[in-house]
Design an enzyme around this catalytic site. Structure first.
Site, PDB file in Angstrom:
ATOM      1  N   GLU A 189       9.365   8.937  26.957  1.00  0.00           N
ATOM      2  CA  GLU A 189       8.689   7.807  26.318  1.00  0.00           C
ATOM      3  C   GLU A 189       8.442   8.066  24.838  1.00  0.00           C
ATOM      4  O   GLU A 189       7.556   8.847  24.482  1.00  0.00           O
ATOM      5  CB  GLU A 189       7.364   7.557  27.033  1.00  0.00           C
ATOM      6  CG  GLU A 189       7.448   7.529  28.545  1.00  0.00           C
ATOM      7  CD  GLU A 189       6.117   7.785  29.215  1.00  0.00           C
ATOM      8  OE1 GLU A 189       5.061   7.605  28.566  1.00  0.00           O
ATOM      9  OE2 GLU A 189       6.109   8.169  30.395  1.00  0.00           O
ATOM     10  N   HIS A 222       7.383   2.897  27.137  1.00  0.00           N
ATOM     11  CA  HIS A 222       7.223   3.723  28.342  1.00  0.00           C
ATOM     12  C   HIS A 222       8.499   3.678  29.205  1.00  0.00           C
ATOM     13  O   HIS A 222       8.458   3.179  30.334  1.00  0.00           O
ATOM     14  CB  HIS A 222       6.011   3.169  29.119  1.00  0.00           C
ATOM     15  CG  HIS A 222       5.381   4.131  30.068  1.00  0.00           C
ATOM     16  ND1 HIS A 222       6.018   4.577  31.205  1.00  0.00           N
ATOM     17  CD2 HIS A 222       4.155   4.720  30.074  1.00  0.00           C
ATOM     18  CE1 HIS A 222       5.199   5.399  31.856  1.00  0.00           C
ATOM     19  NE2 HIS A 222       4.088   5.509  31.199  1.00  0.00           N
TER      20      HIS A 222
HETATM   21  O1  TA6 Z   1       3.121   8.104  30.347  1.00  0.00           O
HETATM   22  C1  TA6 Z   1       2.551   8.942  31.313  1.00  0.00           C
HETATM   23  C2  TA6 Z   1       1.293   8.293  31.844  1.00  0.00           C
HETATM   24  O2  TA6 Z   1       0.303   8.227  30.851  1.00  0.00           O
HETATM   25  C3  TA6 Z   1       0.839   9.079  33.071  1.00  0.00           C
HETATM   26  O3  TA6 Z   1      -0.371   9.767  32.824  1.00  0.00           O
HETATM   27  C4  TA6 Z   1       0.688   7.998  34.146  1.00  0.00           C
HETATM   28  O4  TA6 Z   1      -0.600   7.455  34.102  1.00  0.00           O
HETATM   29  C5  TA6 Z   1       1.755   6.992  33.680  1.00  0.00           C
HETATM   30  O5  TA6 Z   1       1.560   6.945  32.275  1.00  0.00           O
HETATM   31  C6  TA6 Z   1       1.721   5.648  34.349  1.00  0.00           C
HETATM   32  O6  TA6 Z   1       0.562   4.948  34.012  1.00  0.00           O
HETATM   33  P1  TA6 Z   1       0.342   3.492  34.707  1.00  0.00           P
HETATM   34  O7  TA6 Z   1      -0.913   2.949  34.071  1.00  0.00           O
HETATM   35  O8  TA6 Z   1       1.562   2.680  34.396  1.00  0.00           O
HETATM   36  O9  TA6 Z   1       0.230   3.773  36.184  1.00  0.00           O
END
Ligand code: TA6
Length: 283
Positions: A257, A152
């Site tokens: 990501e 991520h």
């Molecule tokens: O990667 C994008 C995502 O899935 C978004 O939908 C948002 O939820 C982000 O990840 C961050 O998620 P987190 O659980 O780290 O707040």
């Protein structure tokens, strides 16, 4: 580093010299800094909570065994909120590049959520111009297991308005802000001017994320066994709604990501899956 943010004993420091360094927090084996010639290339929210419980807001969180909401446990799985072990401490190879290995094994806590014996081996290599992160998922169980995984990555940018992502033109993406509606990407250079949350399918192995000025950054992202690419920016309102996301942070980051998230992987007993992102700073 500011000691209040980085409790000693939780951080591994890699130094390749000439201002090229990396910091990895044992919580989630989260890379929280990668500097090339003194320029920071990862976004880390100053409001991130370093309590060894909550996921670190920024850097490169490791998402496993599930990308997104998960009925068995926390969103994005447990890997990013577990304390990893240093299997092989930082050492220089014959090129002078710095290598470190982290591992995460199934334990009572993970088995209670997800009853599979697994082992993750995470290798990070720092060269003068690249940061390579290789994740190997081992099925240590006697039964097959299924998972999705993703790195991520929060890229730091000088200004989101001058940021462009190249390499996704012509792909289909699922727009999570429109109930997963499938849309074709027509742009050669993707620019972001609002909340984005998109999963691009069957992406090419090489992308470019450029931004600037002051400093100008041009990062090449090369992937292996990560066919899907998530592009996310919470934008102003959602950034404000996240207590650990700096209110103006959305102006200086873009998440690109690499993952295997559309079609889960199934590993038979004893099998393994290797996936990798290589970040290259070009200029
Ligand atoms: O990667 C994008 C995502 O899935 C978004 O939908 C948002 O939820 C982000 O990840 C961050 O998620 P987190 O659980 O780290 O707040």
């Amino acid at each position: 580093q500011d000691p209040k943010l980085y409790p000693p004993g939780d951080i591994v420091f890699l130094d390749r010299g000439e201002g090229t360094t990396a910091l990895i927090h044992l919580h989630g084996a989260t890379i929280i800094s990668w500097k090339c010639n003194g320029v920071e290339n990862l976004y880390l929210s100053q409001s991130s909570v370093f309590d060894n419980k909550k996921a670190i807001r920024g850097g490169v969180p490791v998402v496993f065994p599930n990308f997104g909401p998960w009925p068995l446990g926390p969103q994005h799985g447990f890997a990013r909120i577990k304390r990893w072990s240093i299997a092989v401490p930082p050492r220089k190879d014959h090129n002078g590049d710095v290598i470190v290995l982290f591992t995460l094994d199934a334990d009572d806590e993970t088995l209670a959520m997800w009853n599979y014996k697994f082992k993750l081996v995470y290798t990070i290599v720092l060269t003068p111009t690249t940061l390579m992160s290789t994740l190997v998922v081992h099925n240590k169980d006697t039964k097959s297991l299924g998972f999705t995984c993703l790195l991520h990555t929060y890229f730091r940018v000088a200004n989101i308005e001058t940021t462009a992502i190249e390499g996704l033109q012509g792909l289909i993406f699922s727009d999570k802000l429109k109930d997963g509606k499938e849309v074709k990407e027509t742009r050669k250079q993707i620019t972001v001017d609002k909340n984005y949350d998109r999963v691009y399918k069957d992406a090419p192995k090489t992308l470019f994320i450029s931004s600037g000025p002051d400093p100008a950054r041009n990062i090449e992202l090369v992937t292996f066994n990560f066919p899907d690419i998530v592009v996310w920016n919470p934008w102003e309102q959602k950034a404000k709604e996240m207590s650990d996301f700096d209110d103006d942070g959305y102006k200086e980051m873009i998440c690109v990501e690499p993952g295997k998230v559309i079609v889960p992987i199934t590993l038979e007993a004893g099998q393994q899956y290797e996936c990798k992102q290589t970040l290259i700073c070009k200029l």
